[in-house]
Design an enzyme around this catalytic site. Structure first.
Site, short mmCIF file in Angstrom:
data_model
loop_
_atom_site.label_atom_id
_atom_site.label_comp_id
_atom_site.label_asym_id
_atom_site.label_seq_id
_atom_site.Cartn_x
_atom_site.Cartn_y
_atom_site.Cartn_z
CB SER A 80 -0.94 -0.02 1.21
OG SER A 80 -1.94 0.96 1.08
CG ASN A 81 -0.40 4.63 -1.30
OD1 ASN A 81 -1.07 5.41 -0.65
ND2 ASN A 81 -0.90 3.96 -2.34
#
Ligand code: CTP
Length: 218
Positions: A21-22
Site C-alpha cells: 500500500s502507500n
C-alpha cells in the site's frame, strides 16, 4: 450536479495478513467530498481504507483493492458531471497471492508484481466518460511538465499537481500546496494551506468549469 470522487490508498494483498500500500491518508479526497457536498452537489465517494470518519451526506462506497476501485468507478461514473481521482491507487499488485501466510524459507524474497488497472486512464477510453475529468499528480521532480503530460495522456480537464518532495505537504499531511494544470499549458499556483481550505478553492474552480450534463438534469 453529480460528482464522483476517489480517495485514499488501495491495498494489494500478498497473503492473508500482508499487503502492499502507500501513505495516503485520504484527507484531500474526503475534504473535496465534504466541500462538494456543502456546495450542494450529489457526491459518490469511492474510498480505499482510511481512518477518517465517514463524511455526512455523501454516498460512500468502500473498496480495498485497485480492482475493486476500478469496478466501483465503472459502476457509478455514468450520470456524473465531474469525476475527481484523488486516490493513491497502487500501480502494481502481487501476481500470486498466498492462500496461506508466507513462511520464512530463504534470506531473500522476490515478489513478482503486475500492473493494476489505470482507473483515471480508463475514464475516457473504457468507460466513455464525457464529464469534467480531474486527476492528481504527486511528483518529486519536473512537477508541472509531468502533470501536463498526464493531463494530455489521460484526457483530463485538470490535473491537481503537488510536489511530494517537500516536507509537510501532500501524502499523509494536514496541509497541501498544489498547482492546477489546465489545457493549453495554463497553470494556477495555489498557496500552502490546510487540505480543507484547499478543497474549497479547488472545488470552486471545478464548479465554475462544469456544466450539468443532460442526464443529471432529467
Ligand atoms: N490513478 C488511477 N489508477 C491507477 C493509478 C493512478 O486512477 N492505477 C490516478 C490517481 O488517482 C491520480 C493519477 O492517476 O489521479 C495519478 O497518476 P499516476 O499514477 O501518477 O500516473 P502515471 O501517468 O501512471 O504516472 P507515473 O509514471 O508517475 O506513475
Amino acid at each position: 450536479m453529480r460528482l464522483l470522487i476517489t480517495a485514499g490508498p488501495t491495498r494489494e494483498a500478498i497473503d492473508p495478513v500482508r499487503y502492499l500500500s502507500n501513505r495516503s491518508s485520504g484527507r484531500m479526497g474526503y475534504a473535496l467530498a465534504e466541500s462538494a457536498c456543502e456546495a450542494g452537489h450529489d457526491v459518490v465517494l469511492v474510498s480505499g481504507p482510511v481512518t477518517i470518519p465517514e463524511p455526512e451526506g455523501v454516498q460512500l462506497v468502500r473498496v480495498e483493492t485497485a480492482r475493486e476501485m476500478f469496478d466501483a468507478v465503472q459502476l457509478h461514473l455514468s450520470g456524473c458531471d465531474a469525476a475527481i481521482f484523488s486516490a493513491a491507487v497502487a500501480d502494481y499488485r502481487p501476481v500470486i497471492v498466498g492462500a496461506q501466510k508466507l513462511k520464512k524459507t530463504s534470506d531473500k524474497l522476490v515478489l513478482q508484481l503486475e500492473r493494476t488497472e489505470d482507473i483515471l486512464g480508463s475514464a475516457r477510453l473504457k468507460f466513455g466518460f464525457r464529464g469534467f475529468l480531474v486527476g492528481f499528480a504527486a511528483e518529486t521532480e519536473n512537477v508541472i511538465a509531468y502533470a501536463q503530460g498526464k493531463l494530455e495522456r489521460k484526457g483530463c480537464d485538470m490535473i491537481v499537481a503537488n510536489d511530494v518532495s517537500q516536507a509537510g505537504i501532500g501524502f499523509d499531511s494536514v496541509e497541501n500546496e498544489v498547482t492546477l494544470c489546465l489545457p493549453g499549458g495554463r497553470t494556477i499556483a495555489l498557496p500552502r494551506q490546510s487540505k480543507a481550505a484547499l478543497a474549497h478553492v479547488v472545488m470552486a474552480h471545478i464548479s465554475s468549469s462544469i456544466q450539468p450534463s443532460e442526464s443529471s438534469l432529467q
